[in-house]
Scaffold this motif. Structure first.
Motif, short mmCIF file in Angstrom:
data_model
loop_
_atom_site.label_atom_id
_atom_site.label_comp_id
_atom_site.label_asym_id
_atom_site.label_seq_id
_atom_site.Cartn_x
_atom_site.Cartn_y
_atom_site.Cartn_z
N ASP A 100 0.83 -1.20 0.00
CA ASP A 100 0.00 0.00 0.00
C ASP A 100 0.87 1.26 0.00
O ASP A 100 0.61 2.19 -0.76
CB ASP A 100 -0.93 0.00 1.21
CG ASP A 100 -1.94 1.12 1.17
OD1 ASP A 100 -2.76 1.14 0.24
OD2 ASP A 100 -1.89 1.99 2.06
N ASN A 101 1.91 1.27 0.84
CA ASN A 101 2.81 2.43 0.90
C ASN A 101 3.55 2.64 -0.42
O ASN A 101 3.75 3.78 -0.84
CB ASN A 101 3.81 2.29 2.04
CG ASN A 101 3.17 2.47 3.39
OD1 ASN A 101 2.13 3.11 3.51
ND2 ASN A 101 3.76 1.87 4.41
N GLU A 102 3.95 1.57 -1.06
CA GLU A 102 4.66 1.69 -2.35
C GLU A 102 3.72 2.19 -3.45
O GLU A 102 4.14 2.97 -4.29
CB GLU A 102 5.28 0.35 -2.74
CG GLU A 102 6.44 -0.03 -1.85
CD GLU A 102 6.88 -1.47 -2.05
OE1 GLU A 102 8.09 -1.70 -1.93
OE2 GLU A 102 6.03 -2.35 -2.32
N ILE A 103 2.46 1.75 -3.42
CA ILE A 103 1.50 2.26 -4.39
C ILE A 103 1.32 3.76 -4.20
O ILE A 103 1.29 4.52 -5.17
CB ILE A 103 0.15 1.51 -4.29
CG1 ILE A 103 0.31 0.07 -4.77
CG2 ILE A 103 -0.94 2.22 -5.09
CD1 ILE A 103 -0.90 -0.80 -4.54
N GLN A 104 1.27 4.19 -2.95
CA GLN A 104 1.14 5.61 -2.67
C GLN A 104 2.38 6.37 -3.12
O GLN A 104 2.29 7.39 -3.81
CB GLN A 104 0.89 5.85 -1.18
CG GLN A 104 0.70 7.30 -0.83
CD GLN A 104 0.35 7.51 0.63
OE1 GLN A 104 0.36 6.58 1.43
NE2 GLN A 104 0.04 8.74 0.99
N ARG A 105 3.55 5.86 -2.76
CA ARG A 105 4.80 6.56 -3.07
C ARG A 105 5.17 6.47 -4.55
O ARG A 105 5.48 7.48 -5.18
CB ARG A 105 5.92 5.98 -2.20
CG ARG A 105 7.23 6.72 -2.31
CD ARG A 105 8.32 6.13 -1.41
NE ARG A 105 8.62 4.75 -1.76
CZ ARG A 105 8.41 3.69 -0.97
NH1 ARG A 105 7.92 3.85 0.23
NH2 ARG A 105 8.71 2.48 -1.37
N GLU A 106 5.14 5.28 -5.11
CA GLU A 106 5.59 5.07 -6.49
C GLU A 106 4.59 5.53 -7.54
O GLU A 106 4.98 5.98 -8.61
CB GLU A 106 5.91 3.59 -6.72
CG GLU A 106 7.05 3.05 -5.90
CD GLU A 106 8.37 3.70 -6.23
OE1 GLU A 106 8.62 3.99 -7.41
OE2 GLU A 106 9.16 3.93 -5.29
N MET A 107 3.30 5.38 -7.25
CA MET A 107 2.29 5.71 -8.24
C MET A 107 1.61 7.03 -7.94
O MET A 107 0.83 7.53 -8.76
CB MET A 107 1.26 4.58 -8.32
CG MET A 107 1.89 3.25 -8.74
SD MET A 107 0.75 1.87 -8.55
CE MET A 107 -0.02 1.85 -10.14
N GLY A 108 1.86 7.59 -6.77
CA GLY A 108 1.29 8.89 -6.43
C GLY A 108 -0.19 8.86 -6.10
O GLY A 108 -0.88 9.87 -6.22
N ILE A 109 -0.71 7.71 -5.68
CA ILE A 109 -2.13 7.60 -5.35
C ILE A 109 -2.29 7.86 -3.86
O ILE A 109 -1.91 7.03 -3.03
CB ILE A 109 -2.68 6.20 -5.72
CG1 ILE A 109 -2.48 5.95 -7.21
CG2 ILE A 109 -4.14 6.09 -5.33
CD1 ILE A 109 -2.86 4.57 -7.65
N THR A 110 -2.84 9.01 -3.53
CA THR A 110 -2.97 9.39 -2.13
C THR A 110 -4.27 8.90 -1.48
O THR A 110 -4.31 8.71 -0.28
CB THR A 110 -2.87 10.92 -1.96
OG1 THR A 110 -3.88 11.52 -2.78
CG2 THR A 110 -1.51 11.43 -2.38
N SER A 111 -5.30 8.68 -2.26
CA SER A 111 -6.58 8.23 -1.72
C SER A 111 -6.50 6.75 -1.33
O SER A 111 -6.15 5.89 -2.15
CB SER A 111 -7.68 8.42 -2.76
OG SER A 111 -8.85 7.72 -2.37
N TYR A 112 -6.85 6.47 -0.08
CA TYR A 112 -6.84 5.09 0.39
C TYR A 112 -7.77 4.21 -0.46
O TYR A 112 -7.42 3.09 -0.81
CB TYR A 112 -7.26 5.00 1.87
CG TYR A 112 -7.44 3.58 2.32
CD1 TYR A 112 -6.33 2.77 2.58
CD2 TYR A 112 -8.71 3.03 2.43
CE1 TYR A 112 -6.49 1.46 2.95
CE2 TYR A 112 -8.88 1.71 2.81
CZ TYR A 112 -7.77 0.92 3.07
OH TYR A 112 -7.94 -0.39 3.43
N LEU A 113 -8.96 4.72 -0.79
CA LEU A 113 -9.90 3.92 -1.57
C LEU A 113 -9.40 3.62 -2.98
O LEU A 113 -9.62 2.54 -3.50
CB LEU A 113 -11.27 4.62 -1.62
CG LEU A 113 -12.00 4.67 -0.28
CD1 LEU A 113 -13.30 5.45 -0.42
CD2 LEU A 113 -12.27 3.28 0.26
N HIS A 114 -8.69 4.56 -3.58
CA HIS A 114 -8.12 4.31 -4.91
C HIS A 114 -7.00 3.27 -4.82
O HIS A 114 -6.88 2.42 -5.70
CB HIS A 114 -7.61 5.60 -5.54
CG HIS A 114 -8.71 6.54 -5.89
ND1 HIS A 114 -8.54 7.90 -5.95
CD2 HIS A 114 -10.01 6.33 -6.20
CE1 HIS A 114 -9.68 8.48 -6.28
NE2 HIS A 114 -10.59 7.54 -6.43
#
Length: 119
Positions: free
Chosen positions: A82-96
């Motif tokens: 989850d953290n890597e998706i946020q950091r690497e892909m720039g997705i800040t929304s938890y639901l996304h």
């Protein structure tokens, strides 16, 4: 594309993704192609991942563009936390992020060599 009912969710038709998967399966490679089940997600190349994100997941263009330079394989994509998706892909929304993780898990399960033949 044309919307089709699939698993209770609305999804666009997948002719581009299907063509990419079929083309990948017809190429000679070290992996075994299972026509009824498709190529295992871990063996997908970047083009297949991008087509899947755009067509099957319905990801916005900015996400597809971001992934183009960062995602190198299905194995790398399926290993993201989850953290890597946020950091690497720039997705800040938890639901996304949850939607992406669930879509990845669904594809891993559906393309697994042990998946039921009907999928």
């Amino acid at each position: 594309g044309i919307n089709a009912e699939y698993g209770g969710r609305r999804r666009r038709s997948v002719p581009l993704l299907a063509r990419i998967l079929i083309d990948a399966g017809n190429q000679s490679s070290s992996c075994t192609y299972l026509p009824a089940r498709g190529l295992p997600f871990a063996l997908w190349n970047p083009d297949m991942i991008l087509a899947w994100l755009e067509v099957y997941v319905g990801a916005p263009a900015w996400l597809v563009t971001t992934c183009r330079s960062r995602i190198k394989s299905g194995a790398a994509m399926s290993a993201l936390s989850d953290n890597e998706i946020q950091r690497e892909m720039g997705i800040t929304s938890y639901l996304h992020r949850l939607k992406i993780r669930l879509a990845i898990q669904e594809m891993v399960n559906q393309t697994s060599p042990s998946a039921p033949m009907g999928l």
